[in-house]
Design a protein around this motif. Structure first.
Motif, short mmCIF file in Angstrom:
data_model
loop_
_atom_site.label_atom_id
_atom_site.label_comp_id
_atom_site.label_asym_id
_atom_site.label_seq_id
_atom_site.Cartn_x
_atom_site.Cartn_y
_atom_site.Cartn_z
N LEU A 125 0.83 -1.21 0.00
CA LEU A 125 0.00 0.00 0.00
C LEU A 125 0.86 1.25 0.00
O LEU A 125 0.58 2.21 -0.72
N LEU A 126 1.91 1.24 0.79
CA LEU A 126 2.79 2.41 0.83
C LEU A 126 3.48 2.63 -0.51
O LEU A 126 3.66 3.76 -0.95
N THR A 127 3.83 1.54 -1.18
CA THR A 127 4.46 1.66 -2.50
C THR A 127 3.47 2.16 -3.55
O THR A 127 3.79 3.01 -4.38
N SER A 128 2.24 1.66 -3.51
CA SER A 128 1.28 2.01 -4.56
C SER A 128 0.45 3.26 -4.25
O SER A 128 -0.15 3.83 -5.15
N VAL A 129 0.41 3.69 -3.00
CA VAL A 129 -0.33 4.91 -2.63
C VAL A 129 0.66 5.81 -1.89
O VAL A 129 0.75 5.81 -0.67
#
Length: 159
Positions: A125-129
């Protein structure tokens, strides 16, 4: 995708028809992190070799990014914890968000049950958002995102 989704990192499929070559490959080293779709002319002689090289390079890059964001994830998890515990005015909250590289924006929160892979889901999630605050609380991933972020779309991308 539906026919190969359950094959994990070994998933791959190719379709050659109507003068096109379409390939689908799983990306990741330790776990499935993304999908690669290659679409091009069927007569390209080195297409299979190019796809193999792309899968290797993109898988390595995804794992590199996953490793690099560990410190960032920890800082943002601490920030989400601070915001959740404290009642702060907008000026202080804005300063806190800017301290972890996020814009001053109104946030909304969500919680996602992740009994098998909460840490990996939080990293993904941190990578994609990139504008998210993410933390793991047991088997739940909590996140706070700017109001204009489409939470249902995020959920579909990580199911």
């Amino acid at each position: 995708l539906e026919s190969i989704r359950d094959q994990g990192l070994n998933a791959a499929a190719a379709d050659i028809s109507d003068g096109r070559r379409r390939e689908l490959h799983a990306l990741g080293a330790r776990r499935l992190r993304a999908w690669l779709l290659v679409d091009g002319p069927a007569e390209l002689p080195a297409a299979h070799q190019i796809s193999g090289d792309l899968v290797s390079l993109l898988s390595l890059e995804l794992e590199r990014r996953h490793g690099l964001n560990t410190a960032q994830r920890r800082g943002r998890a601490q920030m989400l914890d601070r915001l959740a515990r404290a009642t702060v005015d907008d000026v202080v909250a804005a300063r806190w968000l800017m301290s972890v590289g996020l814009p001053d924006a109104d946030l909304r929160a969500a919680a996602v049950a992740a009994p098998d892979d909460a840490d990996d889901l939080a990293a993904d999630l941190l990578t994609s958002v990139p504008d998210a605050l993410v933390r793991v609380a047991g088997e739940v991933v909590e996140l706070a995102v700017p109001l204009n972020t489409d939470l249902p779309e995020i959920g579909r991308a990580h199911v």
